[in-house]
Enzyme design. Structure first.
Site, mmCIF file in Angstrom:
data_model
loop_
_atom_site.group_PDB
_atom_site.id
_atom_site.type_symbol
_atom_site.label_atom_id
_atom_site.label_comp_id
_atom_site.label_asym_id
_atom_site.label_seq_id
_atom_site.Cartn_x
_atom_site.Cartn_y
_atom_site.Cartn_z
ATOM 1 N N GLU A 1 36.206 -0.134 -19.345
ATOM 2 C CA GLU A 1 35.351 0.228 -20.250
ATOM 3 C C GLU A 1 36.042 0.584 -21.734
ATOM 4 O O GLU A 1 37.301 1.004 -21.421
ATOM 5 C CB GLU A 1 34.249 1.234 -19.739
ATOM 6 C CG GLU A 1 33.334 0.627 -18.728
ATOM 7 C CD GLU A 1 32.313 -0.393 -19.130
ATOM 8 O OE1 GLU A 1 32.284 -0.323 -20.349
ATOM 9 O OE2 GLU A 1 31.935 -1.083 -18.223
ATOM 10 N N ARG B 1 21.421 -11.235 -20.983
ATOM 11 C CA ARG B 1 22.621 -11.953 -21.565
ATOM 12 C C ARG B 1 22.933 -13.253 -20.734
ATOM 13 O O ARG B 1 22.439 -13.271 -19.405
ATOM 14 C CB ARG B 1 23.672 -10.938 -21.359
ATOM 15 C CG ARG B 1 23.569 -9.395 -22.189
ATOM 16 C CD ARG B 1 24.477 -8.616 -21.761
ATOM 17 N NE ARG B 1 24.526 -8.324 -20.563
ATOM 18 C CZ ARG B 1 25.400 -7.320 -19.691
ATOM 19 N NH1 ARG B 1 26.115 -6.534 -20.781
ATOM 20 N NH2 ARG B 1 25.437 -6.867 -18.596
ATOM 21 N N ARG C 1 27.846 -12.646 -21.330
ATOM 22 C CA ARG C 1 28.709 -11.752 -20.308
ATOM 23 C C ARG C 1 29.637 -12.761 -19.573
ATOM 24 O O ARG C 1 29.148 -13.717 -19.031
ATOM 25 C CB ARG C 1 27.734 -11.193 -19.386
ATOM 26 C CG ARG C 1 28.301 -10.292 -18.541
ATOM 27 C CD ARG C 1 29.133 -9.124 -18.800
ATOM 28 N NE ARG C 1 29.492 -8.107 -17.976
ATOM 29 C CZ ARG C 1 30.396 -8.289 -17.008
ATOM 30 N NH1 ARG C 1 31.258 -9.120 -17.092
ATOM 31 N NH2 ARG C 1 30.869 -7.096 -16.345
#
Length: 257
Positions: free
Chosen positions: A88, A132, A80
């Site tokens: 998005e 992540r 990330r």
């Protein structure tokens, strides 16, 4: 604008700006100047909860595969991009004249053009709630996180980092990318989409766990495919209340490509 046209424009634009590299210190920040006319032609919150573990490499290296505008796989590691938040995949923005354009898909395409078939080195600073790696990624000295914000393809994620605030201000001033017209911050977009989806989902668990030829994939309410996915629990498909739950059950997120 068609998907193919969008891809061609993004690839052409990235090729033109990658001739000038951003340094880690940002001394060459002007190299990623973008005109609003060029971009006119052209969508889970990460929280740093721990630092790198004892067995986690401080530097993650490998080629990148884009998940969306702020997430990618570097080798086997899901990364990330720290300090930024991209629109998005299903998110749209508006041009200066009010026309809608797919800023979420454009953001993912822009990141893909920056990293595809290139060796990345990502400085890992920790992990988020979904395990992540949080990192700043570089390609031949160019700060990929910064490049996304400077091109107007991502916001500075000020809730967690102030590193790219000045870079965002510069992009706003040049009216590039999402700043060429009205744009909803991705965290507000996610919140609104979740509120709508949870009213129709069983027990408010709005994440769809789908099983297809591509494996077990989960779709967030802001996924561009969310409305088309039908859950058949008799086949093992299911609903999830959180991304952490979906990941723990062995599902993976839907990716841009």
């Amino acid at each position: 604008m068609t998907h193919d046209s969008l891809s061609l424009v993004v690839m052409s634009f990235v090729a033109s700006v990658l001739s000038a590299k951003l340094s880690r210190t940002g001394r060459e920040a002007g190299a990623f100047f973008v005109s609003s006319a060029a971009l006119l032609l052209v969508p889970a919150i990460a929280v740093a909860v721990t630092g790198p573990g004892a067995n986690d490499p401080a530097i993650i290296t490998g080629q990148g595969r884009v998940v969306d505008g702020d997430t990618l796989d570097v080798g086997p590691t899901r990364v990330r991009l720290e300090g930024i938040d991209a629109p998005e995949l299903a998110q749209t923005c508006r041009t200066a004249t009010g026309e809608r354009w797919g800023c979420g898909k454009a953001s993912a395409a822009f990141l893909r053009a920056l990293v595809q078939q290139k060796g990345l080195a990502c400085d890992r600073t920790g992990s988020d709630l979904y395990h992540r790696a949080l990192a700043t990624c570089f390609e031949d000295g160019a700060d990929i996180n910064e490049a996304m914000v400077r091109a107007g393809m991502a916001w500075a994620f000020v809730r967690y980092s102030k590193v790219y605030v000045a870079v965002e201000a510069d992009a706003r001033g040049r009216k590039v990318g999402v700043w060429q017209g009205p744009a909803e911050a991705p965290w507000d977009f996610r919140h609104a989409e979740w509120q709508v989806a949870e009213t129709a989902a069983p027990s408010g668990c709005a994440i769809k766990g789908n099983i297809s030829s591509h494996g077990r994939i989960y779709h967030m309410p802001w996924s561009p495919w969310y409305g088309r996915v039908k859950i058949d629990e008799s086949c093992g498909e299911r609903w999830f209340c959180s991304e952490a739950e979906a990941l723990a059950a062995g599902w993976r997120p839907a990716a841009a490509n």
